[in-house]
Design a protein around this motif. Structure first.
Motif, PDB file in Angstrom:
ATOM      1  N   GLN A 128     -16.659   0.843 -56.332  1.00 33.12           N
ATOM      2  CA  GLN A 128     -15.900   0.683 -55.090  1.00 33.12           C
ATOM      3  C   GLN A 128     -14.767  -0.331 -55.275  1.00 33.12           C
ATOM      4  O   GLN A 128     -13.643  -0.084 -54.889  1.00 33.12           O
ATOM      5  CB  GLN A 128     -16.825   0.247 -53.951  1.00 33.12           C
ATOM      6  CG  GLN A 128     -17.808   1.308 -53.521  1.00 33.12           C
ATOM      7  CD  GLN A 128     -17.118   2.520 -52.917  1.00 33.12           C
ATOM      8  OE1 GLN A 128     -16.137   2.392 -52.200  1.00 33.12           O
ATOM      9  NE2 GLN A 128     -17.616   3.693 -53.236  1.00 33.12           N
ATOM     10  N   SER A 129     -15.066  -1.477 -55.871  1.00 33.60           N
ATOM     11  CA  SER A 129     -14.024  -2.484 -56.051  1.00 33.60           C
ATOM     12  C   SER A 129     -12.993  -2.019 -57.074  1.00 33.60           C
ATOM     13  O   SER A 129     -11.821  -2.348 -56.968  1.00 33.60           O
ATOM     14  CB  SER A 129     -14.627  -3.823 -56.451  1.00 33.60           C
ATOM     15  OG  SER A 129     -15.248  -3.736 -57.713  1.00 33.60           O
ATOM     16  N   THR A 130     -13.410  -1.234 -58.043  1.00 34.29           N
ATOM     17  CA  THR A 130     -12.469  -0.718 -59.029  1.00 34.29           C
ATOM     18  C   THR A 130     -11.438   0.190 -58.368  1.00 34.29           C
ATOM     19  O   THR A 130     -10.242   0.071 -58.627  1.00 34.29           O
ATOM     20  CB  THR A 130     -13.222   0.045 -60.141  1.00 34.29           C
ATOM     21  OG1 THR A 130     -14.153  -0.847 -60.740  1.00 34.29           O
ATOM     22  CG2 THR A 130     -12.275   0.559 -61.193  1.00 34.29           C
ATOM     23  N   VAL A 131     -11.889   1.077 -57.506  1.00 34.46           N
ATOM     24  CA  VAL A 131     -10.970   1.967 -56.787  1.00 34.46           C
ATOM     25  C   VAL A 131     -10.030   1.137 -55.929  1.00 34.46           C
ATOM     26  O   VAL A 131      -8.822   1.332 -55.943  1.00 34.46           O
ATOM     27  CB  VAL A 131     -11.754   2.992 -55.921  1.00 34.46           C
ATOM     28  CG1 VAL A 131     -10.823   3.714 -54.961  1.00 34.46           C
ATOM     29  CG2 VAL A 131     -12.490   3.976 -56.802  1.00 34.46           C
ATOM     30  N   ARG A 132     -10.580   0.193 -55.204  1.00 31.00           N
ATOM     31  CA  ARG A 132      -9.775  -0.654 -54.324  1.00 31.00           C
ATOM     32  C   ARG A 132      -8.714  -1.415 -55.117  1.00 31.00           C
ATOM     33  O   ARG A 132      -7.553  -1.471 -54.735  1.00 31.00           O
ATOM     34  CB  ARG A 132     -10.706  -1.634 -53.608  1.00 31.00           C
ATOM     35  CG  ARG A 132     -10.048  -2.460 -52.562  1.00 31.00           C
ATOM     36  CD  ARG A 132     -11.104  -3.333 -51.850  1.00 31.00           C
ATOM     37  NE  ARG A 132     -10.719  -3.656 -50.515  1.00 31.00           N
ATOM     38  CZ  ARG A 132      -9.679  -4.417 -50.216  1.00 31.00           C
ATOM     39  NH1 ARG A 132      -8.932  -4.928 -51.162  1.00 31.00           N
ATOM     40  NH2 ARG A 132      -9.386  -4.670 -48.959  1.00 31.00           N
ATOM     41  N   GLU A 133      -9.130  -2.008 -56.215  1.00 29.91           N
ATOM     42  CA  GLU A 133      -8.200  -2.773 -57.046  1.00 29.91           C
ATOM     43  C   GLU A 133      -7.112  -1.878 -57.629  1.00 29.91           C
ATOM     44  O   GLU A 133      -5.946  -2.276 -57.683  1.00 29.91           O
ATOM     45  CB  GLU A 133      -8.957  -3.501 -58.157  1.00 29.91           C
ATOM     46  CG  GLU A 133      -9.808  -4.632 -57.627  1.00 29.91           C
ATOM     47  CD  GLU A 133     -10.782  -5.179 -58.650  1.00 29.91           C
ATOM     48  OE1 GLU A 133     -10.770  -4.722 -59.817  1.00 29.91           O
ATOM     49  OE2 GLU A 133     -11.573  -6.055 -58.273  1.00 29.91           O
ATOM     50  N   ARG A 134      -7.483  -0.687 -58.068  1.00 26.83           N
ATOM     51  CA  ARG A 134      -6.486   0.244 -58.613  1.00 26.83           C
ATOM     52  C   ARG A 134      -5.439   0.597 -57.559  1.00 26.83           C
ATOM     53  O   ARG A 134      -4.254   0.697 -57.864  1.00 26.83           O
ATOM     54  CB  ARG A 134      -7.158   1.520 -59.126  1.00 26.83           C
ATOM     55  CG  ARG A 134      -7.841   1.378 -60.442  1.00 26.83           C
ATOM     56  CD  ARG A 134      -8.144   2.706 -61.141  1.00 26.83           C
ATOM     57  NE  ARG A 134      -8.431   3.823 -60.293  1.00 26.83           N
ATOM     58  CZ  ARG A 134      -9.651   4.335 -60.053  1.00 26.83           C
ATOM     59  NH1 ARG A 134     -10.711   3.785 -60.620  1.00 26.83           N
ATOM     60  NH2 ARG A 134      -9.806   5.375 -59.281  1.00 26.83           N
ATOM     61  N   VAL A 135      -5.885   0.777 -56.337  1.00 24.58           N
ATOM     62  CA  VAL A 135      -4.957   1.123 -55.254  1.00 24.58           C
ATOM     63  C   VAL A 135      -4.003  -0.040 -54.979  1.00 24.58           C
ATOM     64  O   VAL A 135      -2.794   0.156 -54.825  1.00 24.58           O
ATOM     65  CB  VAL A 135      -5.727   1.548 -53.984  1.00 24.58           C
ATOM     66  CG1 VAL A 135      -4.782   1.727 -52.804  1.00 24.58           C
ATOM     67  CG2 VAL A 135      -6.515   2.834 -54.245  1.00 24.58           C
ATOM     68  N   VAL A 136      -4.524  -1.258 -54.943  1.00 16.60           N
ATOM     69  CA  VAL A 136      -3.677  -2.431 -54.692  1.00 16.60           C
ATOM     70  C   VAL A 136      -2.668  -2.610 -55.830  1.00 16.60           C
ATOM     71  O   VAL A 136      -1.485  -2.866 -55.595  1.00 16.60           O
ATOM     72  CB  VAL A 136      -4.521  -3.703 -54.479  1.00 16.60           C
ATOM     73  CG1 VAL A 136      -3.641  -4.941 -54.389  1.00 16.60           C
ATOM     74  CG2 VAL A 136      -5.378  -3.568 -53.222  1.00 16.60           C
ATOM     75  N   VAL A 137      -3.113  -2.457 -57.059  1.00  8.36           N
ATOM     76  CA  VAL A 137      -2.215  -2.577 -58.216  1.00  8.36           C
ATOM     77  C   VAL A 137      -1.141  -1.489 -58.160  1.00  8.36           C
ATOM     78  O   VAL A 137       0.048  -1.760 -58.396  1.00  8.36           O
ATOM     79  CB  VAL A 137      -3.019  -2.518 -59.542  1.00  8.36           C
ATOM     80  CG1 VAL A 137      -2.104  -2.340 -60.738  1.00  8.36           C
ATOM     81  CG2 VAL A 137      -3.867  -3.776 -59.691  1.00  8.36           C
TER      82      VAL A 137
END
Length: 187
Positions: free
Chosen positions: A4-13
Motif C-alpha cells: 500500500q505504501s509503495t503504491v502511494r509513494e510511487r504516485v507521489v513521486v
C-alpha cells in the motif's frame, strides 16, 4: 514497506516529476496514476483530498528532498553548500536536457484553471521559507550580518528559481552559469 505504501509513494513521486516537467495544470490524476503504474482506485483511497492533496504531498516531497540535499551540502560550509545547491539545480537542467524544472515553482507560478490552489501555494511558500531560513543561517555562520544574510538567502532562492525557466526556454545552461557565478561572488 507495505505494498500500500509503495503504491502511494510511487504516485507521489510521479506527481512530483510531472509537476517539474509539465506544470500544475498538466498534472492530472489519471496521467499520474498511469506513470506510477498504479490502479486508478488507489488514488481515491490514498488521496481522498483528490488532486489538491496529491499535489501538496508531491511538492512537499520535492521540497524535502532539496532540503536534505542542501543540509548535506552545507555541512561542508556555507560557500561549499551554496555551490552544491547551485550544482543540484544545474544538474537537474542538464540531466533532463532542460525538460525538468522545479515542482515547487510549478505550483507557485501556475494558477489552476478551475479553482484556487491555496493549499498548494501554502506548501510552496513553506518550502521556500525553509530553504531561505537554512541558507540565512549558513550565511550568518559564514560571517554575514543577519540582515545581509536574509537578503542573500532570498536572492539565492529567487535567482535559482528564476533562472530555471530561462534556461529551459533557451535550452542553454549559460544563463544559469552566469547567475551562479554572480551569486557565489556575492557570498
Amino acid at each position: 514497506m507495505t505494498e500500500q505504501s509503495t503504491v502511494r509513494e510511487r504516485v507521489v513521486v510521479a506527481a512530483s516529476a510531472m509537476l517539474a516537467q509539465h506544470g500544475l495544470n498538466a498534472t492530472s490524476i489519471r496521467e499520474t496514476i498511469k506513470r506510477a503504474e498504479a490502479p486508478l482506485g488507489s488514488t481515491y483511497h490514498h488521496f481522498p483530498g483528490g488532486k489538491h492533496q496529491l499535489v501538496v504531498e508531491a511538492v512537499e516531497l520535492a521540497g524535502a528532498q532539496v532540503s536534505r540535499d542542501l543540509e548535506r551540502q552545507l555541512q561542508a560550509g556555507a560557500l561549499a553548500g551554496i555551490q552544491g545547491f547551485l550544482r543540484l539545480w544545474r544538474d537537474i537542467l542538464l540531466d533532463s536536457d532542460f525538460r525538468v524544472g522545479c515542482p515547487v515553482m510549478a505550483v507557485a507560478v501556475e494558477e489552476p484553471v478551475d479553482e484556487i490552489a491555496q493549499r498548494e501555494l501554502d506548501a510552496a511558500a513553506g518550502i521556500y521559507r525553509r530553504w531561505e531560513a537554512r541558507l540565512q543561517v549558513a550565511l550568518v555562520e559564514h560571517g554575514h550580518s543577519a540582515e545581509a544574510a536574509t537578503g542573500l538567502a532570498t536572492l539565492l532562492v529567487a535567482a535559482v528559481q528564476g533562472v530555471i525557466p530561462l534556461c529551459r526556454a533557451q535550452r542553454s545552461i549559460e544563463p544559469f552559469d552566469r547567475v551562479a557565478e554572480r551569486l557565489v561572488a556575492l557570498i
